[in-house]
Scaffold this active site. Structure first.
Site, short mmCIF file in Angstrom:
data_model
loop_
_atom_site.label_atom_id
_atom_site.label_comp_id
_atom_site.label_asym_id
_atom_site.label_seq_id
_atom_site.Cartn_x
_atom_site.Cartn_y
_atom_site.Cartn_z
N LEU A 183 0.45 -1.58 0.37
CA LEU A 183 0.19 -0.12 -0.13
C LEU A 183 0.62 1.66 0.29
O LEU A 183 1.94 1.14 0.34
CB LEU A 183 -0.70 -0.37 1.19
CG LEU A 183 -1.57 -0.87 1.70
CD1 LEU A 183 -2.92 -0.81 2.37
CD2 LEU A 183 -2.68 -1.02 0.07
N HIS A 208 -3.52 4.50 -3.05
CA HIS A 208 -3.99 3.28 -2.86
C HIS A 208 -4.92 4.05 -0.25
O HIS A 208 -6.41 3.92 -0.67
CB HIS A 208 -3.91 1.80 -2.05
CG HIS A 208 -3.18 0.92 -2.59
ND1 HIS A 208 -1.31 0.90 -2.97
CD2 HIS A 208 -3.07 0.43 -3.58
CE1 HIS A 208 -1.45 0.00 -3.87
NE2 HIS A 208 -2.40 -0.70 -3.95
N LYS A 213 -5.87 5.60 -11.56
CA LYS A 213 -4.91 5.31 -12.39
C LYS A 213 -4.83 4.06 -13.74
O LYS A 213 -3.66 4.40 -14.36
CB LYS A 213 -3.50 4.58 -11.33
CG LYS A 213 -2.36 4.17 -11.35
CD LYS A 213 -1.30 4.61 -11.84
CE LYS A 213 -0.14 4.39 -12.02
NZ LYS A 213 -0.02 2.47 -12.05
P1 AMP Z 1 -3.36 -2.50 -7.15
O1 AMP Z 1 -2.71 -2.74 -5.55
O2 AMP Z 1 -1.64 -1.99 -7.94
O3 AMP Z 1 -4.30 -3.29 -8.23
O4 AMP Z 1 -4.10 -1.09 -6.62
C1 AMP Z 1 -5.44 -1.04 -5.82
C2 AMP Z 1 -6.23 0.13 -5.96
O5 AMP Z 1 -5.42 1.43 -6.09
C3 AMP Z 1 -6.70 0.22 -7.53
O6 AMP Z 1 -7.68 0.47 -8.20
C4 AMP Z 1 -6.00 0.99 -8.47
O7 AMP Z 1 -6.44 1.91 -9.46
C5 AMP Z 1 -5.28 2.41 -7.09
N1 AMP Z 1 -4.13 2.30 -7.41
C6 AMP Z 1 -2.83 2.38 -7.26
N2 AMP Z 1 -2.13 3.75 -7.79
C7 AMP Z 1 -2.77 4.90 -7.47
C8 AMP Z 1 -2.26 6.12 -7.77
N3 AMP Z 1 -1.50 6.16 -7.77
N4 AMP Z 1 -3.56 6.97 -7.13
C9 AMP Z 1 -4.51 6.66 -6.76
N5 AMP Z 1 -5.31 5.43 -6.99
C10 AMP Z 1 -4.17 4.56 -7.10
#
Ligand code: AMP
Length: 283
Positions: free
Chosen positions: A35, A39, A151
């Site tokens: 995280l 996140h 993102k």
């Molecule tokens: P992940 O753990 O990479 O699967 O991401 C989980 C959630 O966090 C997904 O909805 C992503 O789009 C969001 N997320 C990842 N990076 C960012 C960021 N830089 N800004 C906003 N949300 C993000």
């Protein structure tokens, strides 16, 4: 203060049933852990709109199209739980693989249309893996609201379409991309960048911002995208997978700015694949 961790769908359902009896609105924030502030921004947004917030942590093997990428994916559950506790998240749901995909598991959720092209063209099976696991998480948590980051803009569209098509009663809410001060979009994969690559990395965002401003100002789309591609490579990226202008509402292809749009890109920096996107307003 700590956040309770639940690993089985049975326990999750029992907790959610208690919350329902209390009349609480329930939100879910699906993640693969490691995280970061991106996140956490989703968790904060969820806490503003729901009385109970479930963060899920599951590194979903079905959405990786490379075994090496899956093996290298950071796993930091303890640190993740420590980041969630002070925010006031109510539950960390961290099922193991057997809980999500027991022996005999045979169902795949396929979303056509929005999952084609862009990342879908370069990561075969990725969005099927995403749609399958997110459908399960929506049904397991029975949440009212789900928070996703812009993102992963194509993923946001895939998940919205899937929930609508399967009549899962959940509102999918997109939240803005959180960036480093130099513009680089936060990503769990950024830790893989060498110091030299980290210096180059923000160039992807700056080229996108620049190209978006030029297109919004009336510059021709194709020419602007071609120039932006070469700028990304000149900055030190090994390869641009895609750089495209798509409709903000439906990801439809666009060759001129006649409706609100998104500029979306994926590019390789050394061994790391980075994605980013920004909105291009019209008028
Ligand atoms: P992940 O753990 O990479 O699967 O991401 C989980 C959630 O966090 C997904 O909805 C992503 O789009 C969001 N997320 C990842 N990076 C960012 C960021 N830089 N800004 C906003 N949300 C993000």
């Amino acid at each position: 203060m700590s956040v309770p961790i639940i690993r089985s769908v049975g326990e999750l359902r029992a907790t959610v049933a208690d919350w329902r009896r209390e009349g609480a609105k329930i939100a879910v924030v699906p993640t693969m852990g490691a995280l970061h502030e991106g996140h956490l921004s989703l968790v904060r947004a969820a806490l503003e709109q729901a009385g109970r917030v479930i963060v899920t942590l599951f590194v979903n093997p079905k959405q990786f199209n490379s075994a090496a990428d899956l093996a290298a994916y950071p796993r930091t559950e303890e640190a993740d739980a420590a980041k969630l506790a002070p925010l006031g998240a109510h539950l960390l749901y961290a099922p193991n693989i057997g809980e999500m995909y027991p022996d005999g598991f045979a169902t795949t959720v396929t979303v056509s249309g929005v999952s084609e092209g862009l990342c879908g063209a370069y990561r075969p099976g990725h969005f099927e893996g995403v749609a399958t696991v997110v459908a399960k998480l929506f049904l397991q948590t029975a949440a009212d609201l789900a928070f996703f980051g812009e993102k992963d803009f194509q993923q946001l569209h895939v998940v919205r379409r899937m929930a609508r098509d399967l009549d899962i009663p959940i509102s999918v809410i997109g939240c803005p991309t959180v960036r480093e001060p130099d513009g680089l979009a936060l990503s769990s994969r950024n830790v893989r960048l060498s110091p030299a690559e980290r210096q180059v990395a923000p160039k992807l965002a700056s080229v996108l911002f620049d190209a978006a401003a030029r297109i919004a100002g009336g510059a021709p789309v194709d020419e602007t995208l071609a120039k932006a591609r070469s700028e990304i490579v000149s900055a030190g990226y090994a390869q641009v997978e895609y750089l495209e202008l798509r409709g903000d509402e439906d990801l439809s292809r666009m060759s001129r700015l006649d409706r609100p749009a998104r500029l979306l890109a994926a590019a390789w920096l050394g061994e790391t694949r980075l994605i980013d996107n920004i909105k291009v307003p019209v008028g």
